[in-house]
Design a protein around this motif. Structure first.
Motif, PDB file in Angstrom:
ATOM      1  N   ARG A   1       2.851  19.715  14.530  1.00  0.00           N
ATOM      2  CA  ARG A   1       3.429  19.598  13.189  1.00  0.00           C
ATOM      3  C   ARG A   1       4.790  18.899  13.263  1.00  0.00           C
ATOM      4  O   ARG A   1       5.120  18.059  12.432  1.00  0.00           O
ATOM      5  CB  ARG A   1       3.562  20.977  12.557  1.00  0.00           C
ATOM      6  N   LEU A   2       5.570  19.256  14.272  1.00  0.00           N
ATOM      7  CA  LEU A   2       6.894  18.638  14.449  1.00  0.00           C
ATOM      8  C   LEU A   2       6.758  17.114  14.604  1.00  0.00           C
ATOM      9  O   LEU A   2       7.439  16.334  13.933  1.00  0.00           O
ATOM     10  CB  LEU A   2       7.590  19.236  15.679  1.00  0.00           C
TER      11      LEU A   2
ATOM     12  N   SER B   1       4.140  15.301  13.815  1.00  0.00           N
ATOM     13  CA  SER B   1       3.481  14.758  12.637  1.00  0.00           C
ATOM     14  C   SER B   1       4.523  14.423  11.563  1.00  0.00           C
ATOM     15  O   SER B   1       4.520  13.338  10.979  1.00  0.00           O
ATOM     16  CB  SER B   1       2.457  15.788  12.140  1.00  0.00           C
ATOM     17  N   GLU B   2       5.431  15.365  11.349  1.00  0.00           N
ATOM     18  CA  GLU B   2       6.479  15.197  10.332  1.00  0.00           C
ATOM     19  C   GLU B   2       7.439  14.071  10.751  1.00  0.00           C
ATOM     20  O   GLU B   2       7.833  13.235   9.933  1.00  0.00           O
ATOM     21  CB  GLU B   2       7.240  16.520  10.263  1.00  0.00           C
ATOM     22  N   LEU B   3       7.764  14.054  12.024  1.00  0.00           N
ATOM     23  CA  LEU B   3       8.744  13.087  12.529  1.00  0.00           C
ATOM     24  C   LEU B   3       8.210  11.645  12.501  1.00  0.00           C
ATOM     25  O   LEU B   3       8.922  10.706  12.159  1.00  0.00           O
ATOM     26  CB  LEU B   3       9.118  13.465  13.974  1.00  0.00           C
TER      27      LEU B   3
ATOM     28  N   GLY C   1       5.225  10.611  10.953  1.00  0.00           N
ATOM     29  CA  GLY C   1       4.347  10.272   9.828  1.00  0.00           C
ATOM     30  C   GLY C   1       2.899  10.107  10.254  1.00  0.00           C
ATOM     31  O   GLY C   1       2.191   9.233   9.746  1.00  0.00           O
TER      32      GLY C   1
ATOM     33  N   GLN D   1      -1.488  15.441  11.591  1.00  0.00           N
ATOM     34  CA  GLN D   1      -1.396  16.400  12.694  1.00  0.00           C
ATOM     35  C   GLN D   1      -2.640  16.371  13.587  1.00  0.00           C
ATOM     36  O   GLN D   1      -2.548  16.464  14.804  1.00  0.00           O
ATOM     37  CB  GLN D   1      -1.227  17.796  12.078  1.00  0.00           C
TER      38      GLN D   1
ATOM     39  N   ASP E   1      12.487  21.481  12.960  1.00  0.00           N
ATOM     40  CA  ASP E   1      11.676  20.529  12.182  1.00  0.00           C
ATOM     41  C   ASP E   1      12.174  19.104  12.433  1.00  0.00           C
ATOM     42  O   ASP E   1      13.110  18.900  13.209  1.00  0.00           O
ATOM     43  CB  ASP E   1      11.715  20.878  10.683  1.00  0.00           C
ATOM     44  N   ALA E   2      11.555  18.152  11.736  1.00  0.00           N
ATOM     45  CA  ALA E   2      11.892  16.742  11.974  1.00  0.00           C
ATOM     46  C   ALA E   2      13.360  16.455  11.666  1.00  0.00           C
ATOM     47  O   ALA E   2      14.004  15.652  12.365  1.00  0.00           O
ATOM     48  CB  ALA E   2      10.992  15.851  11.135  1.00  0.00           C
ATOM     49  N   ASN E   3      13.905  17.138  10.659  1.00  0.00           N
ATOM     50  CA  ASN E   3      15.323  16.923  10.344  1.00  0.00           C
ATOM     51  C   ASN E   3      16.215  17.367  11.492  1.00  0.00           C
ATOM     52  O   ASN E   3      17.275  16.773  11.723  1.00  0.00           O
ATOM     53  CB  ASN E   3      15.714  17.667   9.064  1.00  0.00           C
TER      54      ASN E   3
END
Ligand SMILES: Cc1ncc(COP(=O)(O)O)c(C=O)c1O
Length: 434
Positions: free
Chosen positions: A86-87, A89-91, A93, A96, A308-310
């Motif tokens: 997920r990490l 995937s978010e980072l 794009g 997942q 998370d990605a942030n």
């Protein structure tokens, strides 16, 4: 620069004077017995220290349970923990379900992927590449030397194509890939490429995704090693190749790679691969034969550290604050010492790990030798091209990240002296020939 005359307009006497002055400077530097290194595209200690908390973030059995309840200390899970996927995937794009979280180095994943293609072929029931006679790869150049070493080691013929400021020359790529079924792939470093620091434009990404190569088992090796490695606050946009691939029905053509080597700890980070459902269907059983799985405790460590990605993006801003002054120093010294003489030009990357320097054709090897004699080690001239052959003998890769500023300044100044000396030597030789 005002008041400076291009070397090409200088007389023999003026070039001779430069030769003497720069040689004297170099001799002085040599007496200092310096050992300065501009070869290593690796993080410095201050960057590594930013991730130090990771070393103790897992300290107890309670830290080892995945959100699915899985005990990361034990066997289980081949393709990566859901929260780690997920990490990424978010980072990045990416869906997942297209992601595999693998070992500690994307180079290793790329090598394994190519070997798998050689031994088993790709999804679709095609012959293994190693049984199809001589196969070839397109190598946008200058490029990453280790991609070329993998091809060389596996006996894959490399075809260099020009890398422009917006990506590979796509006319050349289409001509080669769409006419010859023995061309099985292309290496791409689409963002802050090594060593040019260029990022592919949307048009180029689309053209790569839309390509219908002659080989039905063609693969794009999309090495997004510097996906989040901006040096400045503005994000540099790279289109998502899978979006274009989906539009063109070519998702199976793409093998995507990335890692946290230059985010957390090289050699103790995480490497990922992303691919279509069908590709994964073929790949996973082979990986299952190879390993019981990868380091899940390290996957947990990364998730707990970044959240998370942030969290990753914030961390990369802190890395950029350390790296930016180094890149700016090298560019400043180049400008001060070289601009206006028409003897060199260089990239001004907005991210990544390298500055690409071009000296007069025929001078790169000589600059390398001269720098070495004065205690400055550069990546050998030619390394950025397949077979170590730079057709112009002009490109040098500069890695400003590892040395401290106090070392970087003299190293770059010495390099500028070597460039002036090598260019004056070359021009004098040419003048004396006539
Ligand atoms: C373009 C590129 N890909 C991959 C790598 C290696 O990555 P890793 O440390 O994940 O093996 C590098 C390292 O310099 C690189 O420049």
């Amino acid at each position: 620069m005002d008041g400076r005359t291009p070397y090409s307009q200088l007389s023999e006497k003026e070039l001779d004077d430069i030769l003497c002055t720069e040689q004297a400077k170099l001799d002085k530097w040599s007496e200092k017995n310096l050992t300065l290194d501009l070869t290593r595209g690796k993080p410095n200690q201050a960057q590594l220290d930013l991730s130090s908390k990771m070393l103790s973030i897992i300290s107890d059995r309670g830290d080892c349970f995945s959100e699915s309840g899985l005990d990361c200390r034990n066997y289980g899970i081949l393709d990566g923990l859901p929260e780690t996927k997920r990490l990424f995937s978010e980072l990045l794009g990416l869906p997942q379900e297209s992601i595999l979280v693998l070992g500690n180095s994307s180079l290793n994943v790329m090598y394994d992927t190519l070997v798998r293609c050689m031994l088993f072929g790709v999804y679709g029931g095609y012959e293994p590449w190693s049984r199809q006679g001589r196969i070839k790869f397109i190598c946008p150049s200058p490029g990453y030397d280790r991609h070329f070493t993998i091809c060389r080691t596996l006996g894959i013929e490399m075809i260099p194509v020009k890398l422009n400021s917006d990506g590979p020359d796509m006319d050349e790529v289409y001509n080669i890939a769409c006419s010859d079924p023995s061309v099985k792939g292309i290496w791409c470093v689409p963002k802050f490429s090594n060593p040019e620091g260029i990022t592919y434009s949307d048009e180029i990404v689309e053209q790569i995704a839309a390509m219908k190569p002659a080989a039905p088992d063609f693969r794009v090796f999309w090495d997004n090693a510097y996906a989040v490695h901006e040096l400045y606050d503005e994000e540099v946009h790279l289109a998502n190749i899978f979006d274009y691939a989906k539009e063109n029905g070519t998702e199976d053509h793409i093998f995507y790679f990335a890692s946290t080597s230059k985010i957390t700890f090289p050699g103790s980070g995480l490497a990922i691969m992303a691919a279509s459902e069908k590709n994964l269907e073929q790949i996973l059983p082979i990986i299952a034969t190879q390993t019981i799985g990868y380091d899940k405790i390290n996957q947990m460590r990364h998730v707990k550290f970044f959240k998370d990605a942030n969290g990753v993006r914030e961390h990369m801003r802190r890395q950029a604050a350390i790296l930016r002054p180094k890149f700016e120093l090298v560019e400043r010294v180049f400008r001060d010492k070289l601009e206006g003489y028409d003897i060199a030009h260089w990239s001004n990357p907005r991210g990544g790990y390298f500055i690409s320097l071009y000296v007069e054709p025929g001078c790169a090897k000589r600059v390398y030798q001269l720098a070495r004699s004065a205690g400055v080690t550069l990546t050998p001239a030619g390394s950025t091209y397949p077979y170590g052959r730079d057709p112009q003998d002009s490109n040098l890769r500069i890695a400003p990240t590892f040395p401290e500023l106090e070392e970087l300044k003299p190293a770059t100044e010495i390099l500028c002296t070597c460039i002036k000396l090598a260019t004056a030597e070359k021009m004098l030789k040419e003048k004396r020939k006539h």
